[in-house]
Design a protein around this motif. Structure first.
Motif, PDB file in Angstrom:
ATOM      1  N   ARG A  35       8.490  -7.260   4.804  1.00  0.00           N
ATOM      2  CA  ARG A  35       7.304  -6.785   4.289  1.00  0.00           C
ATOM      3  C   ARG A  35       6.354  -5.942   5.453  1.00  0.00           C
ATOM      4  O   ARG A  35       6.023  -4.901   4.962  1.00  0.00           O
ATOM      5  N   ALA A  36       6.569  -6.587   6.637  1.00  0.00           N
ATOM      6  CA  ALA A  36       5.799  -5.801   7.627  1.00  0.00           C
ATOM      7  C   ALA A  36       6.232  -4.489   7.783  1.00  0.00           C
ATOM      8  O   ALA A  36       5.245  -3.462   8.051  1.00  0.00           O
ATOM      9  N   VAL A  37       7.589  -4.339   8.037  1.00  0.00           N
ATOM     10  CA  VAL A  37       8.314  -3.216   8.342  1.00  0.00           C
ATOM     11  C   VAL A  37       8.080  -2.026   7.376  1.00  0.00           C
ATOM     12  O   VAL A  37       7.781  -0.850   7.423  1.00  0.00           O
ATOM     13  N   GLU A  38       8.243  -2.599   6.023  1.00  0.00           N
ATOM     14  CA  GLU A  38       8.057  -1.684   4.902  1.00  0.00           C
ATOM     15  C   GLU A  38       6.641  -1.007   4.877  1.00  0.00           C
ATOM     16  O   GLU A  38       6.623   0.151   4.661  1.00  0.00           O
TER      17      GLU A  38
ATOM     18  N   ASP B 212      -3.235  -0.754  -3.129  1.00  0.00           N
ATOM     19  CA  ASP B 212      -2.279  -1.372  -2.326  1.00  0.00           C
ATOM     20  C   ASP B 212      -1.371  -0.404  -1.657  1.00  0.00           C
ATOM     21  O   ASP B 212      -0.968   0.533  -2.077  1.00  0.00           O
ATOM     22  N   ILE B 213      -0.873  -0.698  -0.194  1.00  0.00           N
ATOM     23  CA  ILE B 213      -0.058   0.290   0.418  1.00  0.00           C
ATOM     24  C   ILE B 213       1.315   0.450  -0.134  1.00  0.00           C
ATOM     25  O   ILE B 213       2.048   1.207   0.048  1.00  0.00           O
ATOM     26  N   PHE B 214       1.545  -0.668  -1.011  1.00  0.00           N
ATOM     27  CA  PHE B 214       2.764  -0.815  -1.640  1.00  0.00           C
ATOM     28  C   PHE B 214       2.992   0.110  -2.872  1.00  0.00           C
ATOM     29  O   PHE B 214       4.104  -0.016  -3.427  1.00  0.00           O
TER      30      PHE B 214
ATOM     31  N   ARG C 225       2.182 -10.184   3.580  1.00  0.00           N
ATOM     32  CA  ARG C 225       3.115 -11.412   3.348  1.00  0.00           C
ATOM     33  C   ARG C 225       4.110 -11.358   2.220  1.00  0.00           C
ATOM     34  O   ARG C 225       3.775 -10.604   1.339  1.00  0.00           O
ATOM     35  N   PRO C 226       5.128 -12.068   2.232  1.00  0.00           N
ATOM     36  CA  PRO C 226       6.141 -12.357   1.309  1.00  0.00           C
ATOM     37  C   PRO C 226       5.329 -12.784  -0.184  1.00  0.00           C
ATOM     38  O   PRO C 226       4.441 -13.489  -0.217  1.00  0.00           O
TER      39      PRO C 226
END
Length: 296
Positions: free
Chosen positions: A102-105, A67-69, A91-92
């Motif tokens: 979420r998109a910017v992060e 996961d990129i997060f 997406r949230p």
């Protein structure tokens, strides 16, 4: 490592490089992995654990789950990678999350980690909804940018914000190319959610086969110019032709059961034709290879 001011990578033998596809389990990501395998480009396909793995028949493809997060899995995915394809649309998922946040992060995490890993080039998949509105009968092109705040769609706003982050990192020396697909159709694309929209049958619309988008996205890695964005479109048509049989003869509109707005509904709702001339020229989309899809 490629010089940050390089405009293209057309002289680089991609068979000696390694590409990372982020979002390999998504609508476009899977087709892109297949396209890169067809070209013989070594590829690592990062997908979330719920997504299906790439076909075992694809040569030169390494399956990776992450996961990129998650900083650990992102760093592991980037290890030994020369180039990155960003096919992610976060997406949230948690209370307090927003589409914009979420998109910017997501793009910031990716670009920062990519810079730390010494990645040469990043190709970011955005959306044609970030184009400026044009007058009826005109064709939108890459010169026009979406006006922030002119839509009530948070996903459209987030796509614009991602592009602005890409410009910011490009100005700071990163080699980034953006591709903007129109409404994708074809294998694995479910258009039924669009039936919930209230759109005139005569609404202008551009559609493109998802396999053509995969082909053009791969071309963008090698032939795209740094800091540019490219419209990846196909046929300029009207909504009634795409959704034939869904409309009401009395109202000339097509309807469906109420549901959540589809991801790219802004492309359909705004209704405009586009010119893909720049992409055809710069990305050499007419140079078909054996087994490659035909570009419209």
């Amino acid at each position: 490592m490629t010089h940050p001011l390089a405009t293209t990578l057309q002289d680089v033998d991609m068979r000696t490089q390694r590409a990372l596809v982020l979002g390999a389990g998504g609508r476009l990501g899977g087709h892109l992995v297949t396209e890169l395998s067809r070209r013989g480009w070594p590829t690592r396909a990062l997908r979330r654990w719920r997504s299906a793995p790439p076909s075992a028949q694809l040569r030169g493809v390494e399956d990776a789950v992450g996961d990129i997060f998650d900083p650990v899995s992102l760093d592991q995915a980037l290890a030994g990678v020369n180039h990155v394809f960003y096919c992610v649309a976060p997406r949230p998922e948690h209370p307090g999350d927003t589409w914009m946040g979420r998109a910017v992060e997501g793009i910031r995490r990716t670009l920062e980690a990519g810079r730390g890993a010494g990645v040469d080039r990043v190709v970011v998949v955005s959306c044609a909804s970030t184009l400026a509105r044009v007058a009826p009968g005109k064709f939108a092109d890459e010169r026009g940018h979406y006006l922030p705040g002119s839509s009530d769609d948070p996903r459209q706003e987030s796509k614009y914000a991602v592009e602005q982050e890409c410009y910011r990192y490009f100005a700071d020396g990163m080699d980034i190319v953006m591709v903007l697909p129109t409404l994708m159709v074809g294998p694995g694309i479910d258009l039924s959610p669009f039936a919930a929209l209230d759109v005139l049958a005569e609404q202008p619309l551009n559609i493109v086969d998802v396999r053509q988008v995969a082909f053009a996205t791969a071309q963008a890695l090698q032939h795209g110019r740094s800091g540019e964005r490219y419209i990846i479109g196909g046929k300029n048509t009207v909504a009634g032709e795409v959704f034939e049989g869904w409309g009401s003869p009395r109202t000339s509109r097509w309807f469906g059961a109420a549901s959540e707005r589809p991801r790219d509904h802004a492309i359909v709702s705004r209704g405009q034709w586009v010119s893909s001339a720049r992409a055809h020229h710069d990305l050499k989309l007419g140079e078909r290879q054996e087994g490659a899809p035909r570009m419209s």
